[in-house]
Design a protein around this motif. Sequence first.
Motif, PDB file in Angstrom:
ATOM      1  N   GLU A  37      -1.972   7.353  -1.569  1.00 26.69           N
ATOM      2  CA  GLU A  37      -1.119   6.383  -2.268  1.00 26.69           C
ATOM      3  C   GLU A  37      -1.258   4.997  -1.652  1.00 26.69           C
ATOM      4  N   TYR A  38      -1.407   4.942  -0.336  1.00 24.40           N
ATOM      5  CA  TYR A  38      -1.588   3.656   0.323  1.00 24.40           C
ATOM      6  C   TYR A  38      -2.917   3.017  -0.090  1.00 24.40           C
ATOM      7  N   LEU A  39      -3.972   3.823  -0.172  1.00 21.19           N
ATOM      8  CA  LEU A  39      -5.272   3.295  -0.614  1.00 21.19           C
ATOM      9  C   LEU A  39      -5.194   2.784  -2.050  1.00 21.19           C
ATOM     10  N   LYS A  40      -4.485   3.509  -2.906  1.00 23.61           N
ATOM     11  CA  LYS A  40      -4.316   3.065  -4.290  1.00 23.61           C
ATOM     12  C   LYS A  40      -3.558   1.753  -4.352  1.00 23.61           C
ATOM     13  N   LEU A  41      -2.556   1.605  -3.482  1.00 26.52           N
ATOM     14  CA  LEU A  41      -1.803   0.355  -3.426  1.00 26.52           C
ATOM     15  C   LEU A  41      -2.712  -0.800  -3.018  1.00 26.52           C
ATOM     16  N   MET A  42      -3.545  -0.580  -2.007  1.00 27.86           N
ATOM     17  CA  MET A  42      -4.480  -1.621  -1.554  1.00 27.86           C
ATOM     18  C   MET A  42      -5.413  -2.040  -2.692  1.00 27.86           C
ATOM     19  N   THR A  43      -5.915  -1.071  -3.433  1.00 27.91           N
ATOM     20  CA  THR A  43      -6.808  -1.367  -4.542  1.00 27.91           C
ATOM     21  C   THR A  43      -6.082  -2.124  -5.646  1.00 27.91           C
ATOM     22  N   THR A  50      -5.051  -7.130  -8.710  1.00 33.15           N
ATOM     23  CA  THR A  50      -4.074  -8.008  -9.364  1.00 33.15           C
ATOM     24  C   THR A  50      -3.869  -9.320  -8.623  1.00 33.15           C
ATOM     25  N   GLY A  51      -4.593  -9.504  -7.509  1.00 32.95           N
ATOM     26  CA  GLY A  51      -4.481 -10.740  -6.760  1.00 32.95           C
ATOM     27  C   GLY A  51      -3.125 -10.946  -6.117  1.00 32.95           C
ATOM     28  N   ARG A  52      -2.652  -9.875  -5.469  1.00 33.78           N
ATOM     29  CA  ARG A  52      -1.362  -9.941  -4.789  1.00 33.78           C
ATOM     30  C   ARG A  52      -1.487  -9.380  -3.381  1.00 33.78           C
ATOM     31  N   LYS A 103      -7.447  -8.671   0.138  1.00 30.43           N
ATOM     32  CA  LYS A 103      -8.740  -8.338  -0.477  1.00 30.43           C
ATOM     33  C   LYS A 103      -9.778  -7.999   0.590  1.00 30.43           C
ATOM     34  N   LEU A 104      -9.816  -8.807   1.640  1.00 29.03           N
ATOM     35  CA  LEU A 104     -10.764  -8.580   2.732  1.00 29.03           C
ATOM     36  C   LEU A 104     -10.490  -7.247   3.415  1.00 29.03           C
ATOM     37  N   ASN A 105      -9.229  -6.946   3.647  1.00 29.40           N
ATOM     38  CA  ASN A 105      -8.861  -5.700   4.319  1.00 29.40           C
ATOM     39  C   ASN A 105      -9.192  -4.479   3.471  1.00 29.40           C
ATOM     40  N   ASN A 106      -9.039  -4.602   2.170  1.00 26.02           N
ATOM     41  CA  ASN A 106      -9.400  -3.495   1.290  1.00 26.02           C
ATOM     42  C   ASN A 106     -10.891  -3.190   1.401  1.00 26.02           C
TER      43      ASN A 106
END
Length: 206
Positions: free
Chosen positions: A20-26, A31-33, A48-51
């Motif tokens: 769920e955390y990975l999905k949140l990062m994606t 969405t640019g947030r 974005k960089l961390n993802n």
Amino acid sequence: MNSLSKIINQAMEQSMSYEEYLKLMTSLTETGRASGPTQSESLIHYTKLNNQRMTRLIKTTSVDEYALPAIDKPQTWLTITESWCGDAAQTVPLIQKLAETNALIDTRYVLRDDNLELMDEFLFRGGRSIPKLIILDENHEVLGSWGPRPQEAQMLFDNWKKEETPRPYSEFSVELQKWYLKDKGRSTVDEISEIVNHFIESTMEK
């Protein structure tokens, strides 16, 4: 139930799995947030960089199945993080991979700014530094904690803060990133394993 137990249980109720955390990062990246109430170009950029970094680490890093001391009772590893945190991007995949070497360890993730009561119980030098790993037993009692970064990386951070005229974080973060690349997660794994081993040894002595 004491106040810390209540805070931990409340955090657990709203915690996320690693998936769920990975999905949140994606989702935040697409969405640019950024996670948390504050939105800025800088936080969105680092999200974005961390993802990207987490995606790379998941694919390229591995953890020795014997890196972690033997655990014979269930544990929950609860990590406080945020999408924009550079140290979290470098260490969360290692925390997860290390936990996955033992089926008795469950991992959960919460966002700092949604869990300030919990964060304030695990401050680092009086600050809300993340990531913060909290190791809990089967009753959600605290066994130990780790974070926000490996000791050697912390020394780099401290030296940067002591500079007469500190470089911008964007410049320092490049140096920190190079350290993480060179270290390849060894320090994170070793330090967390040492905490777990210390608890096991102290239990055996009783």
